[in-house]
Design an enzyme around this catalytic site. Structure first.
Site, short mmCIF file in Angstrom:
data_model
loop_
_atom_site.label_atom_id
_atom_site.label_comp_id
_atom_site.label_asym_id
_atom_site.label_seq_id
_atom_site.Cartn_x
_atom_site.Cartn_y
_atom_site.Cartn_z
N ASN A 1 0.79 -0.99 -0.05
CA ASN A 1 0.04 0.00 -0.04
C ASN A 1 0.72 1.19 0.13
OD1 ASN A 1 -2.52 1.53 0.07
ND2 ASN A 1 -2.61 1.39 2.27
N HIS A 2 0.41 2.27 -0.57
CA HIS A 2 1.18 3.61 -0.40
C HIS A 2 1.12 3.96 0.82
CE1 HIS A 2 -0.10 4.00 -5.07
NE2 HIS A 2 1.14 3.26 -5.08
N ASN B 1 -5.66 3.17 1.24
CA ASN B 1 -6.60 2.23 0.49
C ASN B 1 -6.32 1.86 -0.79
OD1 ASN B 1 -8.28 1.95 3.10
ND2 ASN B 1 -8.56 4.27 2.64
N HIS B 2 -5.04 1.93 -0.99
CA HIS B 2 -4.46 1.44 -2.65
C HIS B 2 -3.91 0.15 -2.62
CE1 HIS B 2 -3.82 5.98 -3.66
NE2 HIS B 2 -5.24 5.51 -3.74
N PHE B 3 -4.72 -0.88 -1.73
CA PHE B 3 -4.15 -2.37 -1.46
C PHE B 3 -3.91 -2.93 -2.62
CE2 PHE B 3 -7.15 -1.16 2.15
CZ PHE B 3 -6.28 -0.72 2.98
#
Length: 586
Positions: A335-336, A520-522
């Site tokens: 994730n970022h 939430n860039h999973f």
């Protein structure tokens, strides 16, 4: 519940979430379309961006039958209002999972996540930013052995779904396209503070650029997934135009897929087991004659696979799950890494905090014309890509993304309001090429329990170093430029770090534990890789290793996370997956 905030905004914060949570009788009755024992050629599990694309493209083949299953419901009209994004989280439109405690961030407590749970998935709940990432990352995918996944290979698929509405950007035919199902364009309303932030970066030598074009390093007012002032989710783009006309496509909401049905002898996916969300005693099996395609995202896709017997044997066997394929499902979680620990206070004339009657008029303007402040997210669409000291500035491969989050601070507390109204701006900093890796796992076979999310942030010290460098950039370089325009950096130490001097590296190291928000860039939990990669879950055609007629096609297949927002790459993965499936199955 008593609301302590501006009067009319209190009304919005009370009633908008109630309306977002409402499901129509027709939506709730969707499950009546599903009958135990039904058979389709393709079953798509999850209506996120990739799932919506696949449902559209596969149903173009008229003699194929396609079933799209989604555990959430229909997307409500209010979710299409750009400024209402803050109200979407923690409603029926999101999964509302929490991470496992013990990580450095969130002070060791569980962190909240926001994952889309509706037709359209994350494209219903995200901030709509159209940001592909850097082409070099995709070339790295190919170098890892994923033939067909280089930037040159994927650019046609990016362009296939794009309908670019901004003429100046759309004229770059090498990088952009018009005519695709998914509209993108700049918000029709430009926030008054956008110009100051753009100028601040320009004075530091950063050029205004199209980050989805040739050069990513620089600053831009980013395009968003919207059309004429309304959110354009993947569901609205890919499903709404066809769902009534294509008789070979069935879309069923409020259904949770619990596992893939796999023949233990042939290792072949035969269908899926399901439970109705609103009647957990009603369950059944649907058969697939050609393929099952999992498109449930980087958290739920590995959960479904593990419950199906596909995953690490040391996780499955203690739970009594028969191991069909011993694969590294749930590993490679990325994730970022995100921080909003720096804040700017605004002069009164820079605040966007109208009186109640003015907010009411803004809503009327939006309702009638889809214009005005409500047709925007404040300054959130301004982003910049910069290089830390650990990244070569001569290369077009920046490692930090900076953007700006508007907040309404009322009586010392952040008040949830439409993003267009604010009196403080937080500087959001993302490490877009994190080296730390976490993992997703399960500890129960209960399909209604949440998977265990281990972020493992900052397990690689490099990520700490890059974030500290980003803090120093904002304080030492960007802040003086913004202060010249009247912004004031809040230098009050965070409570948890009050024993350190604000702005020192020691202070920045301390603030890491105060980070509470996730991007939430999973990504990455069903890793794509060649057969020689022992950590790969799917091959470069997205077929699950050692299981026939089963694919995964969503952001979870990324071997390395792209440096952009994941909606764009998820759509592109869907387009490429559809192309491969059609070639393989026709």
């Amino acid at each position: 519940m008593e609301c302590h905030g501006p009067t009319f905004l209190c009304t919005l914060s009370t009633f908008v979430p109630l309306l977002l949570n409402y499901q129509t009788p027709e939506d709730l009755a969707s499950t009546k379309q599903l009958t135990d024992g039904d058979e389709y050629d393709f079953i798509i599990v999850g209506a996120g961006p990739a799932g919506c694309v696949l449902a559209n493209r596969l149903s173009e083949v008229s003699n194929w039958t396609v079933l799209l299953l989604e555990s959430g419901g229909e997307e409500p009209e209010l979710a299409n209002v750009p400024a209402f994004v803050p109200y979407i989280s923690h409603t029926r439109l999101t999964w509302n999972y929490t991470t496992q405690p013990g990580d450095i961030i969130c002070r060791g407590e569980p962190c909240s996540t926001v994952n889309g749970r509706a037709l359209g998935g994350g494209s219903v709940a995200n901030n709509m930013l159209f940001n592909r990432g850097n082409g070099r990352e995709l070339d790295d995918w190919a170098r890892l052995g994923n033939t067909g996944w280089s930037y040159e290979d994927l650019l046609p698929y990016f362009k296939k779904w794009e309908n670019n509405q901004d003429p100046l950007i759309a004229k770059d035919r090498e990088h952009h396209a018009t005519g695709g199902p998914q509209s993108v364009g700049q918000f029709p309303h430009e926030d008054k503070n956008d110009i100051f932030i753009l100028k601040a970066f320009q004075e530091l030598g950063y050029k205004v650029t199209d980050v989805n074009g040739f050069n990513q390093t620089g600053v831009t007012r980013l395009q968003t997934f919207q059309q004429d002032g309304e959110r354009m989710s993947a569901s609205r783009a890919f499903l709404a135009p066809i769902r009534k006309s294509r008789k070979n496509l069935r879309i069923v909401t409020n259904v949770r897929v619990t596992k893939v049905v796999i023949d233990e002898d042939t290792k072949e996916a035969r269908g899926v087991e399901y439970i109705w969300e609103n009647d957990r005693n009603s369950r059944g099996i649907i058969r697939a004659t050609k393929e099952v395609i999992i498109t449930s995202g980087s958290i739920n896709s590995p959960k479904i696979l593990m419950n199906s017997g596909i995953g690490p044997s040391d996780v499955l066997e203690p739970l009594g799950i028969k191991v069909i394929a011993d694969l590294k499902v749930g590993h490679n979680f990325q994730n970022h890494i995100h921080s909003t620990e720096l804040h700017f206070n605004l002069r009164r004339d820079q605040e966007v905090l109208p009186k109640s009657e003015e907010v009411f008029q803004d809503l009327l303007t939006y309702t009638a014309k889809r214009k005005g402040p409500v047709a925007s997210e404040g300054v959130f669409d301004i982003i910049a890509y910069i290089h830390s000291r650990y990244s070569d500035p001569s290369e077009n491969f920046p490692d930090i993304q900076i953007y700006f989050t508007p907040h309404l601070l009322y009586n010392g507390t952040i008040f949830k309001s439409p993003m267009a109204y604010y009196n403080r701006i937080s500087v959001a900093q993302d490490i877009v090429r994190p080296r730390s890796r976490g993992y997703i796992t399960i500890n129960t076979t209960d399909p209604f329990s949440q998977p265990l999310i281990h972020l493992n942030y900052f397990s690689d010290k490099h990520d700490v170093d890059v974030l500290v460098d980003s803090y120093n950039f904002v304080v030492k370089k960007l802040a003086p430029k913004l202060e010249a325009f009247g912004y004031s950096l809040n230098t009050t130490p965070a409570e948890v770090c009050k024993d350190f001097i604000f702005g020192t590296d020691e202070y920045w190291h301390c603030t890491i534990k105060d980070i509470e928000m996730l991007t939430n860039h999973f990504s990455g939990t069903c890793k794509m890789g060649p057969s020689s990669d022992s950590t790969a879950v799917v091959d470069p055609r997205l077929r699950v290793y050692n299981v026939k007629k089963l694919r995964v096609a969503d952001a979870s297949i990324q071997p390395v996370i792209v440096s952009g927002n994941t909606n764009s790459i998820a759509l592109t993965i869907g387009e490429k997956a559809a192309d491969m499936i059609i070639k393989d199955c026709l």
